[in-house]
Motif scaffolding. Structure first.
Motif, mmCIF file in Angstrom:
data_model
loop_
_atom_site.group_PDB
_atom_site.id
_atom_site.type_symbol
_atom_site.label_atom_id
_atom_site.label_comp_id
_atom_site.label_asym_id
_atom_site.label_seq_id
_atom_site.Cartn_x
_atom_site.Cartn_y
_atom_site.Cartn_z
ATOM 1 N N PHE A 19 0.828 -1.206 0.000
ATOM 2 C CA PHE A 19 0.000 0.000 0.000
ATOM 3 C C PHE A 19 0.861 1.254 0.000
ATOM 4 O O PHE A 19 1.995 1.243 0.467
ATOM 5 C CB PHE A 19 -0.931 -0.008 1.215
ATOM 6 N N GLN A 21 2.177 3.014 -2.502
ATOM 7 C CA GLN A 21 3.286 3.135 -3.450
ATOM 8 C C GLN A 21 2.811 3.460 -4.870
ATOM 9 O O GLN A 21 3.603 3.451 -5.800
ATOM 10 C CB GLN A 21 4.098 1.828 -3.504
ATOM 11 N N GLY A 25 4.306 4.504 -9.082
ATOM 12 C CA GLY A 25 4.006 3.558 -10.155
ATOM 13 C C GLY A 25 3.989 2.097 -9.746
ATOM 14 O O GLY A 25 4.032 1.222 -10.600
ATOM 15 N N VAL A 26 3.914 1.832 -8.421
ATOM 16 C CA VAL A 26 3.919 0.434 -7.963
ATOM 17 C C VAL A 26 2.516 0.067 -7.481
ATOM 18 O O VAL A 26 2.010 0.644 -6.516
ATOM 19 C CB VAL A 26 4.943 0.214 -6.832
ATOM 20 N N ILE A 124 9.862 -6.419 0.557
ATOM 21 C CA ILE A 124 10.383 -5.458 -0.421
ATOM 22 C C ILE A 124 9.351 -4.335 -0.530
ATOM 23 O O ILE A 124 8.156 -4.609 -0.734
ATOM 24 C CB ILE A 124 10.625 -6.123 -1.789
ATOM 25 N N LEU A 125 9.776 -3.103 -0.354
ATOM 26 C CA LEU A 125 8.865 -1.940 -0.352
ATOM 27 C C LEU A 125 7.642 -2.188 0.534
ATOM 28 O O LEU A 125 6.503 -1.961 0.126
ATOM 29 C CB LEU A 125 8.402 -1.595 -1.774
ATOM 30 N N HIS A 131 5.471 -8.793 -7.467
ATOM 31 C CA HIS A 131 4.803 -7.913 -8.426
ATOM 32 C C HIS A 131 5.281 -8.322 -9.805
ATOM 33 O O HIS A 131 6.425 -8.084 -10.179
ATOM 34 C CB HIS A 131 5.200 -6.462 -8.070
ATOM 35 N N SER A 134 7.334 -6.010 -13.012
ATOM 36 C CA SER A 134 8.640 -5.352 -12.930
ATOM 37 C C SER A 134 9.615 -6.298 -12.229
ATOM 38 O O SER A 134 9.215 -7.268 -11.627
ATOM 39 C CB SER A 134 8.531 -4.059 -12.130
ATOM 40 N N SER A 135 10.884 -5.983 -12.314
ATOM 41 C CA SER A 135 11.861 -6.892 -11.713
ATOM 42 C C SER A 135 12.172 -6.523 -10.260
ATOM 43 O O SER A 135 13.049 -7.102 -9.658
ATOM 44 C CB SER A 135 13.143 -6.887 -12.554
ATOM 45 N N ILE A 136 11.407 -5.564 -9.692
ATOM 46 C CA ILE A 136 11.778 -5.092 -8.353
ATOM 47 C C ILE A 136 11.582 -6.125 -7.251
ATOM 48 O O ILE A 136 12.171 -6.023 -6.205
ATOM 49 C CB ILE A 136 11.032 -3.787 -7.959
ATOM 50 N N GLN A 250 -0.972 -2.158 -14.200
ATOM 51 C CA GLN A 250 -0.335 -0.844 -14.155
ATOM 52 C C GLN A 250 -1.145 0.029 -13.205
ATOM 53 O O GLN A 250 -2.301 -0.261 -12.934
ATOM 54 C CB GLN A 250 -0.367 -0.206 -15.533
ATOM 55 N N THR A 251 -0.537 1.142 -12.736
ATOM 56 C CA THR A 251 -1.297 2.042 -11.868
ATOM 57 C C THR A 251 -2.157 3.002 -12.684
ATOM 58 O O THR A 251 -3.125 3.551 -12.194
ATOM 59 C CB THR A 251 -0.358 2.864 -10.971
ATOM 60 N N GLU B 49 -5.772 3.770 2.054
ATOM 61 C CA GLU B 49 -4.775 2.784 1.623
ATOM 62 C C GLU B 49 -3.728 3.399 0.704
ATOM 63 O O GLU B 49 -2.593 2.941 0.658
ATOM 64 C CB GLU B 49 -5.471 1.602 0.940
ATOM 65 N N ASP B 50 -4.099 4.398 -0.061
ATOM 66 C CA ASP B 50 -3.145 5.011 -0.987
ATOM 67 C C ASP B 50 -3.710 6.346 -1.471
ATOM 68 O O ASP B 50 -4.928 6.496 -1.576
ATOM 69 C CB ASP B 50 -2.921 4.080 -2.205
ATOM 70 N N ILE B 139 3.715 9.685 -12.306
ATOM 71 C CA ILE B 139 4.465 8.443 -12.479
ATOM 72 C C ILE B 139 3.429 7.342 -12.654
ATOM 73 O O ILE B 139 2.450 7.287 -11.921
ATOM 74 C CB ILE B 139 5.323 8.139 -11.232
ATOM 75 N N GLY B 140 3.627 6.493 -13.635
ATOM 76 C CA GLY B 140 2.654 5.422 -13.855
ATOM 77 C C GLY B 140 3.215 4.432 -14.846
ATOM 78 O O GLY B 140 4.425 4.468 -15.114
ATOM 79 N N PHE B 141 2.377 3.596 -15.383
ATOM 80 C CA PHE B 141 2.743 2.581 -16.370
ATOM 81 C C PHE B 141 3.626 1.494 -15.759
ATOM 82 O O PHE B 141 3.286 0.326 -15.783
ATOM 83 C CB PHE B 141 3.390 3.218 -17.610
ATOM 84 N N MET B 142 4.757 1.853 -15.188
ATOM 85 C CA MET B 142 5.586 0.872 -14.480
ATOM 86 C C MET B 142 6.274 1.634 -13.348
ATOM 87 O O MET B 142 6.305 2.863 -13.358
ATOM 88 C CB MET B 142 6.607 0.237 -15.409
ATOM 89 N N PRO B 143 6.855 0.924 -12.350
ATOM 90 C CA PRO B 143 7.485 1.637 -11.247
ATOM 91 C C PRO B 143 8.485 2.696 -11.742
ATOM 92 O O PRO B 143 9.384 2.389 -12.527
ATOM 93 C CB PRO B 143 8.188 0.526 -10.475
#
Lengths: 346, 222
Positions: A19, A21, A25-26, A124-125, A131, A134-136, A250-251, B49-50, B139-143
């Motif tokens: 939550f 983030q 973009g996470v 992580i985060l 997730h 992405s590779s995070i 995606q966000t 939550e966000d 910021i969006g689409f990916m981290p």
């Protein structure tokens, strides 16, 4: 320690999600079927938000320590050392040297595996959830050959739960509710959408589910400004085949969107087997919350029974019998190559 | 100054405060100011939550078992009206984050093709690209991926007709009137003109994302 022999399909650690983030973009991630996830923890005696292994099946592992573990999800049976048979929505003992095999599910998509005490892994985060896009969070993905350490636990109790909650709320009919965005106003378009039948395609991932059906031609031309999307958002790309976004979406997204699947049906849509049919119907915001609260209260009251597992051998057939504390029999299941003899009787 | 906003829902756990239907720098500026005070007011609430921005909206994800949409809406409306009354819009000295880039050749495989089609030399495209300061709208689409505004239309260029299966992390690209940089390896349809070695996202760092919405970005030629 647990050694992964075959990681199977999309196996990863998940908790209730990540939550706060989205600004970077996470997206939230987290267990796709939160109810099966929490039940797994309850059956193994953990805090309900302890991370579990989420898998789409084809998973096998070997234990190097004695443990209590639980498996939840669509009704199915699975084996230890190729002969002891257990059913989903129960916990059971395994000993060092035992091998567990979780098959591909027949009645849904996703299983959860929890161990008493929990897995010894790092956040992580702020979350234990993998997730996918992405590779995070690669350390939270499960791969064949991984060695996973578990925290010690003194719990020796094993439980099984009744299935009626899942039959009522998650594994029921083909109807999926949708809360329309107020921008998607046209009553005609809503009707048209609700009259169509869609098939769940094999393009299923933690990011979303692609549906197939008679295409919706109204959105061929679109020029949307990227805007918020979340788990449950229903998008219509120019090809007219809807996408239901899931927890690793995606966000922000740039396709036309019409509404969102309500919280109380996110587990249901995630467990809809590939090739099954679905139809949408409108629900109001207030009714969706009402249903969600009712679902939560029924979930909190799911009956969980202490039991012992007996294996009988009759005419070379292995039969697993689950006997409750009061000596009533909850379920009998036969070896994998036979059908389950009796679902449940008391 | 914005006087108008519209509160709606996206599903049963997101409240949307929409300030405009378009992409406007002024709206986006005000949005980040509101977001900052909102965050300090609301972040500790257990039902939130966000909170995150898009080009023209602020989204509040809430726990629908702890608070009703209507209650949250009333609370947000009240807070917002108070905030807007006090909002100081005098010249803000906005932060600029600099991203060093290797342009062209191996690092920017589409630069020479763009140069041919636009009839602008590679050198000139790079000069135009590095001469502007770009606002990070969101910021969006990916981290860590920034949506940037402010590309000079002289070097705008349509997306590739067939997206690449893989674009390396750090790639700097142009798509239409947008420019941006990929924090992670990803499939992508943007025209790649260069690459940065700067790490844009690191889960061990605090904050994990180098870029954030509401600040400015400049590309520097290495």
């Amino acid at each position: 320690m647990i050694k992964i022999i075959n990681s199977g399909i999309l196996s990863s650690f998940q908790d209730k999600g990540r939550f706060g983030q989205k600004k970077i973009g996470v997206s939230k991630s987290g267990a796709l079927d939160l109810f099966s996830f929490q039940l797994a923890n309850r059956l193994s005696g953990n805090d309900i938000n302890e991370p579990c292994i989420e898998t789409l099946g084809g998973f096998s592992c070997e234990f190097y320590t004695d443990l209590v573990l639980s498996i939840t999800g669509p009704s199915d049976s699975f084996t230890i050392n190729n002969n002891y048979i257990y059913k989903t929505n129960s916990s059971f003992n395994v000993m060092s040297g035992d091998k567990l095999e979780i098959p591909f599910p027949q009645n849904g998509n996703i299983f959860y595996l929890s161990v008493s005490g929990g897995f010894n892994i790092d956040k992580i985060l702020g979350s234990y959830s993998y997730h996918q896009p992405s590779s995070i969070t690669n350390n939270l993905r499960i791969s064949s050959g991984d060695e996973i350490h578990v925290k010690t636990s003194n719990n020796k109790n094993i439980f099984l739960s009744e299935n009626s909650f899942f039959k009522k709320w998650i594994l029921n009919d083909e109807n999926i509710n949708i809360i329309y965005d107020d921008k998607f106003k046209s009553q005609n378009l809503r009707k048209m959408f609700e009259n169509k039948e869609f098939t769940v395609s094999d393009q299923f991932s933690r990011q979303g589910i692609r549906l197939i059906g008679d295409p919706i031609d109204e959105f061929k031309e679109q020029n949307e400004i990227s805007s918020e999307v979340s788990a449950g958002t229903v998008q219509i790309p120019p090809d007219g085949q809807p996408i239901i976004l899931l927890n690793d979406s995606q966000t922000t997204g740039g396709y036309k969107k019409i509404g969102v699947i309500p919280s109380f049906e996110l587990s249901k849509i995630s467990q809809k087997p590939i090739l099954s049919k679905i139809k949408f119907s409108e629900i109001s915001l207030s009714n969706s919350i009402k249903n969600y609260r009712e679902m939560m209260s029924e979930f909190d009251n799911i009956k969980i029974y202490n039991y012992t597992n007996r294996i009988l051998k009759i005419n070379d057939r292995l039969i697993s019998v689950q006997i409750l504390e009061n000596n009533s029999i909850m379920a009998i299941s036969s070896n994998k190559q036979f059908d389950i003899i009796e679902e449940s009787f008391e | 100054m914005i006087e108008k906003f519209r509160i709606s829902f996206h599903g049963d756990c997101s409240l949307v405060i929409n300030f405009s239907e378009n992409i406007e720098i002024e709206t986006n500026r005000i949005l980040y100011k509101i977001l900052n005070s909102f965050e300090s007011d609301l972040k500790s609430s257990e039902f939130i939550e966000d909170i995150y921005p898009t080009f023209n909206s602020i989204i509040i994800d809430y726990n629908n078992l702890l608070i009703d949409f209507e209650k949250l809406k009333a609370f947000v409306e009240k807070t917002l009206l108070e905030l807007m009354y006090d909002l100081q819009l005098h010249s803000d000295s906005e932060e600029v984050i600099e991203i060093p880039v290797n342009y062209g050749g191996f690092y920017g495989p589409d630069l020479s093709m763009m140069s041919d089609k636009l009839k602008i030399s590679e050198k000139q495209i790079v000069k135009i690209h590095t001469s502007r300061t770009y606002r990070i709208y969101m910021i969006g689409f990916m981290p860590g991926f920034p949506y940037l505004g402010g590309l000079d239309e002289k070097i705008s260029f349509p997306r590739l007709s067939t997206p690449r299966i893989s674009v390396p992390a750090g790639s700097v690209g142009i798509a239409g009137i947008q420019t941006g940089v990929y924090p992670f390896e990803s499939p992508g349809g943007w025209n790649i003109i260069g690459k940065t070695e700067t790490k844009l996202f690191d889960t061990e760092a605090n904050p994990p994302a180098l870029l954030k919405g509401g600040v400015n970005l400049r590309f520097l030629e290495i």
